[in-house]
Design a protein around this motif. Structure first.
Motif, PDB file in Angstrom:
ATOM      1  N   TYR A   1      10.817  -1.538   9.391  1.00  0.00           N
ATOM      2  CA  TYR A   1      10.384  -1.838   8.027  1.00  0.00           C
ATOM      3  C   TYR A   1       9.279  -0.858   7.647  1.00  0.00           C
ATOM      4  O   TYR A   1       8.184  -0.870   8.167  1.00  0.00           O
ATOM      5  N   PHE A   2       9.684   0.062   6.766  1.00  0.00           N
ATOM      6  CA  PHE A   2       8.836   1.151   6.281  1.00  0.00           C
ATOM      7  C   PHE A   2       8.572   0.874   4.807  1.00  0.00           C
ATOM      8  O   PHE A   2       9.499   0.806   4.013  1.00  0.00           O
ATOM      9  N   LYS A   3       7.316   0.706   4.443  1.00  0.00           N
ATOM     10  CA  LYS A   3       6.976   0.321   3.079  1.00  0.00           C
ATOM     11  C   LYS A   3       6.275   1.454   2.335  1.00  0.00           C
ATOM     12  O   LYS A   3       5.431   2.158   2.901  1.00  0.00           O
ATOM     13  N   GLY A   4       6.635   1.603   1.044  1.00  0.00           N
ATOM     14  CA  GLY A   4       6.041   2.661   0.250  1.00  0.00           C
ATOM     15  C   GLY A   4       6.316   4.018   0.877  1.00  0.00           C
ATOM     16  O   GLY A   4       7.463   4.367   1.169  1.00  0.00           O
ATOM     17  N   HIS A   5       5.252   4.789   1.111  1.00  0.00           N
ATOM     18  CA  HIS A   5       5.367   6.075   1.788  1.00  0.00           C
ATOM     19  C   HIS A   5       4.728   6.035   3.172  1.00  0.00           C
ATOM     20  O   HIS A   5       4.380   7.064   3.746  1.00  0.00           O
ATOM     21  N   GLY A   6       4.584   4.816   3.715  1.00  0.00           N
ATOM     22  CA  GLY A   6       4.085   4.667   5.069  1.00  0.00           C
ATOM     23  C   GLY A   6       2.586   4.591   5.200  1.00  0.00           C
ATOM     24  O   GLY A   6       2.055   4.641   6.310  1.00  0.00           O
ATOM     25  N   LEU A   7       1.865   4.461   4.092  1.00  0.00           N
ATOM     26  CA  LEU A   7       0.408   4.372   4.173  1.00  0.00           C
ATOM     27  C   LEU A   7      -0.030   3.104   4.889  1.00  0.00           C
ATOM     28  O   LEU A   7      -0.963   3.128   5.701  1.00  0.00           O
TER      29      LEU A   7
ATOM     30  N   ALA B   1      -0.143   2.684   9.932  1.00  0.00           N
ATOM     31  CA  ALA B   1       0.111   3.882   9.133  1.00  0.00           C
ATOM     32  C   ALA B   1       1.122   4.788   9.823  1.00  0.00           C
ATOM     33  O   ALA B   1       1.198   4.857  11.053  1.00  0.00           O
ATOM     34  N   THR B   2       1.900   5.511   9.020  1.00  0.00           N
ATOM     35  CA  THR B   2       2.959   6.358   9.558  1.00  0.00           C
ATOM     36  C   THR B   2       2.476   7.722  10.027  1.00  0.00           C
ATOM     37  O   THR B   2       3.149   8.395  10.799  1.00  0.00           O
ATOM     38  N   PHE B   3       1.291   8.143   9.581  1.00  0.00           N
ATOM     39  CA  PHE B   3       0.851   9.518   9.802  1.00  0.00           C
ATOM     40  C   PHE B   3       0.557   9.822  11.269  1.00  0.00           C
ATOM     41  O   PHE B   3      -0.033   9.009  11.982  1.00  0.00           O
ATOM     42  N   ASP B   4       0.952  11.012  11.712  1.00  0.00           N
ATOM     43  CA  ASP B   4       0.516  11.498  13.016  1.00  0.00           C
ATOM     44  C   ASP B   4      -0.968  11.843  12.918  1.00  0.00           C
ATOM     45  O   ASP B   4      -1.410  12.461  11.963  1.00  0.00           O
ATOM     46  N   GLN B   5      -1.728  11.461  13.925  1.00  0.00           N
ATOM     47  CA  GLN B   5      -3.180  11.639  13.938  1.00  0.00           C
ATOM     48  C   GLN B   5      -3.789  11.030  12.673  1.00  0.00           C
ATOM     49  O   GLN B   5      -4.525  11.675  11.930  1.00  0.00           O
ATOM     50  N   ALA B   6      -3.491   9.757  12.454  1.00  0.00           N
ATOM     51  CA  ALA B   6      -4.031   9.072  11.276  1.00  0.00           C
ATOM     52  C   ALA B   6      -5.530   8.825  11.408  1.00  0.00           C
ATOM     53  O   ALA B   6      -6.240   8.726  10.405  1.00  0.00           O
ATOM     54  N   TYR B   7      -6.027   8.712  12.660  1.00  0.00           N
ATOM     55  CA  TYR B   7      -7.422   8.341  12.875  1.00  0.00           C
ATOM     56  C   TYR B   7      -8.153   9.385  13.713  1.00  0.00           C
ATOM     57  O   TYR B   7      -7.558  10.081  14.540  1.00  0.00           O
ATOM     58  N   ALA B   8      -9.455   9.493  13.488  1.00  0.00           N
ATOM     59  CA  ALA B   8     -10.271  10.414  14.266  1.00  0.00           C
ATOM     60  C   ALA B   8     -10.271   9.995  15.733  1.00  0.00           C
ATOM     61  O   ALA B   8     -10.328   8.798  16.045  1.00  0.00           O
ATOM     62  N   PHE B   9     -10.234  10.962  16.631  1.00  0.00           N
ATOM     63  CA  PHE B   9     -10.095  10.824  18.086  1.00  0.00           C
ATOM     64  C   PHE B   9      -9.169   9.676  18.490  1.00  0.00           C
ATOM     65  O   PHE B   9      -9.382   8.957  19.450  1.00  0.00           O
TER      66      PHE B   9
ATOM     67  N   ALA C   1      -7.579   2.300   1.661  1.00  0.00           N
ATOM     68  CA  ALA C   1      -6.806   3.448   2.135  1.00  0.00           C
ATOM     69  C   ALA C   1      -6.105   4.088   0.949  1.00  0.00           C
ATOM     70  O   ALA C   1      -5.642   3.398   0.048  1.00  0.00           O
ATOM     71  N   TYR C   2      -6.035   5.403   0.965  1.00  0.00           N
ATOM     72  CA  TYR C   2      -5.251   6.077  -0.066  1.00  0.00           C
ATOM     73  C   TYR C   2      -4.771   7.421   0.465  1.00  0.00           C
ATOM     74  O   TYR C   2      -5.330   7.986   1.420  1.00  0.00           O
ATOM     75  N   THR C   3      -3.724   7.930  -0.148  1.00  0.00           N
ATOM     76  CA  THR C   3      -3.195   9.239   0.199  1.00  0.00           C
ATOM     77  C   THR C   3      -2.579   9.868  -1.039  1.00  0.00           C
ATOM     78  O   THR C   3      -2.074   9.171  -1.925  1.00  0.00           O
ATOM     79  N   VAL C   4      -2.621  11.181  -1.112  1.00  0.00           N
ATOM     80  CA  VAL C   4      -1.957  11.923  -2.176  1.00  0.00           C
ATOM     81  C   VAL C   4      -1.350  13.168  -1.534  1.00  0.00           C
ATOM     82  O   VAL C   4      -1.964  13.796  -0.662  1.00  0.00           O
ATOM     83  N   GLY C   5      -0.106  13.471  -1.906  1.00  0.00           N
ATOM     84  CA  GLY C   5       0.571  14.589  -1.255  1.00  0.00           C
ATOM     85  C   GLY C   5       1.479  15.369  -2.184  1.00  0.00           C
ATOM     86  O   GLY C   5       1.874  14.883  -3.253  1.00  0.00           O
ATOM     87  N   LEU C   6       1.802  16.586  -1.768  1.00  0.00           N
ATOM     88  CA  LEU C   6       2.729  17.454  -2.488  1.00  0.00           C
ATOM     89  C   LEU C   6       3.804  17.925  -1.517  1.00  0.00           C
ATOM     90  O   LEU C   6       3.520  18.214  -0.345  1.00  0.00           O
ATOM     91  N   ALA C   7       5.042  18.011  -2.011  1.00  0.00           N
ATOM     92  CA  ALA C   7       6.144  18.537  -1.213  1.00  0.00           C
ATOM     93  C   ALA C   7       6.923  19.539  -2.043  1.00  0.00           C
ATOM     94  O   ALA C   7       7.310  19.248  -3.180  1.00  0.00           O
TER      95      ALA C   7
END
Length: 415
Positions: free
Chosen positions: A205-211, A353-361, A318-324
């Motif tokens: 279950y992946f919601k939105g853009h994975g934020l 969150a879906t992002f690789d390396q979403a968090y510091a260390f 949490a928020y994210t903005v991206g371009l592709a």
């Protein structure tokens, strides 16, 4: 002359008899309550077909058998992308409109024989990934091989089964250290019920853009709606790392997707429940909501963004903005995509969150804010190469070792 007249009369007589049969005249209207309309509406809702040539599906208009067959032909062209339930609908529609499809030059006899002989389809993918993590206190690298086998099974004309067997091997270590984990990370049945599509079992279950959510649920999902697509779900998250939890939390919620022209809007409300949350949050329930969008701004350039919030007392946003730029196509060697995003994911905001390396260390308690750049490239059919660089730092004031960088490259093969 007499021979021509006789032939004409014979042809007219033959056509007259054929015209009495419902399936013989491709321009006969399909009755308003015929099951085909519901079937095509389901395929349209799932993105398998987009209706007439102008990209619309006129669900309120009675169609001729020729028009219906044209839509079925489009569904056949995208059958590989359909799930088991949709494939069953496509096969049923193909049998109903076989004559019209034949007239259109779409040969379905071979497909029907294959469908009759094969009720199970197996495909797979393999991904080799290298990661290099750099922290203020040191560095680490990983080489992993992930192999997946996808099993699509036909239960009947409407219901289907999907299973995904996954093996992840850490190539940095030897086999005697238990480096390969094999799991059945998806196993569910899906099909129509009371005007909805029901999925039950273990599924992504992946919601939105994975934020806020990119995870796996043990439970059930009910989907309905065409233009406004709605999912209602309930179950247990399959991971024990959701918002500091060391158990798999009870999870339920609802999400929406709406197509406003070329812009897609999304929203969702989710609840995660576990007794351990009471030590970090105000209760044993964590409530989360999000909104987002994606939209083309110029040719080949898409903008996307999401904003989410939890009910934590602090570090709750949490928020994210991206371009592709452009998009890859596994069937088109040489196709590529370039992407970038900025994200700010506070420590108690995003459950998964879906992002690789979403968090510091590498830990959620530090949060993470920073940017990512990367590209994807198709060197040959059914192969994908991807590279990305991520630079983030902690969202928590005063955190030590609060910066981290990730270099990641991977190649995937689909078979």
């Amino acid at each position: 002359m007499k021979k021509k007249l006789a032939a004409s009369l014979a042809l007219a007589f033959t056509m007259g008899i054929a015209g009495t049969a419902f399936a013989a005249n491709p321009f006969v209207d399909v009755p308003a309550k015929h099951w085909s309309y519901d079937a095509v509406s389901k395929l349209a809702a799932d993105g398998i077909v987009d209706g007439y040539g102008d990209g619309t599906f006129k669900g309120d208009k009675t169609m001729t058998r020729y028009e219906m067959a044209t839509i079925v032909a489009k569904a056949l062209a995208k059958e590989e992308k359909a799930n088991a339930a949709d494939k069953a609908l496509i096969e049923k529609l193909s049998a109903e409109y076989a004559q019209e499809l034949d007239n259109l030059g779409v040969k379905v006899a071979a497909l029907e024989k294959k469908a009759a002989a094969d009720t199970v389809n197996i495909s797979g993918e393999a991904r080799l990934r290298y990661e290099d993590h750099k922290y203020e206190a040191g560095s680490a690298n990983d080489i992993t091989l992930r192999t997946r086998l996808h099993v699509n099974g036909k239960i009947n004309d409407e219901w289907g089964y999907y299973g995904r067997l996954q093996a992840v091997t850490d190539l940095n270590k030897s086999d005697d250290e238990g480096t390969t984990d094999v799991t059945m990370d998806n196993a569910y049945v899906s099909g129509p019920a009371f005007g909805t599509t029901v999925t039950a079992g273990r599924f992504d279950y992946f919601k939105g853009h994975g934020l806020m959510i990119d995870s796996t649920l043990n439970g059930a999902n009910v989907a309905f709606g065409s233009k406004l697509k709605t999912n209602v779900f309930y179950g247990t998250d399959n991971h024990d790392s959701v918002l500091y939890s060391d158990v798999k939390p009870e999870t339920y919620g609802v999400d929406f997707k709406y197509a406003a022209g070329k812009t897609n809007l999304n929203a969702g409300y989710y609840v995660f429940k576990d007794s351990s949350y009471s030590t970090t949050f105000d209760s044993d329930k964590v409530k989360v909501w999000e909104v987002g969008f994606d939209s083309p701004i110029v040719k080949n350039l898409t903008l996307n963004g999401d904003y989410g919030k939890s009910d934590a007392d602090d570090q709750d946003k949490a928020y994210t903005v991206g371009l592709a730029y452009k998009a890859t196509d596994l069937k088109a060697p040489g196709s590529f995509s370039i992407f970038t995003n900025y994200r700010n994911i506070e420590a108690a905001a995003s459950p998964e969150a879906t992002f690789d390396q979403a968090y510091a260390f590498g830990t959620q308690i530090a949060g993470g804010k920073g940017y990512e750049v990367g590209f994807s490239y198709v060197p040959m059919a059914n192969a994908l190469w991807k590279f990305q660089y991520v630079d983030v730092k902690s969202t928590v004031d005063g955190a030590t070792n609060d910066k981290s960088k990730l270099y990641q490259t991977q190649v995937e093969f689909f078979f």
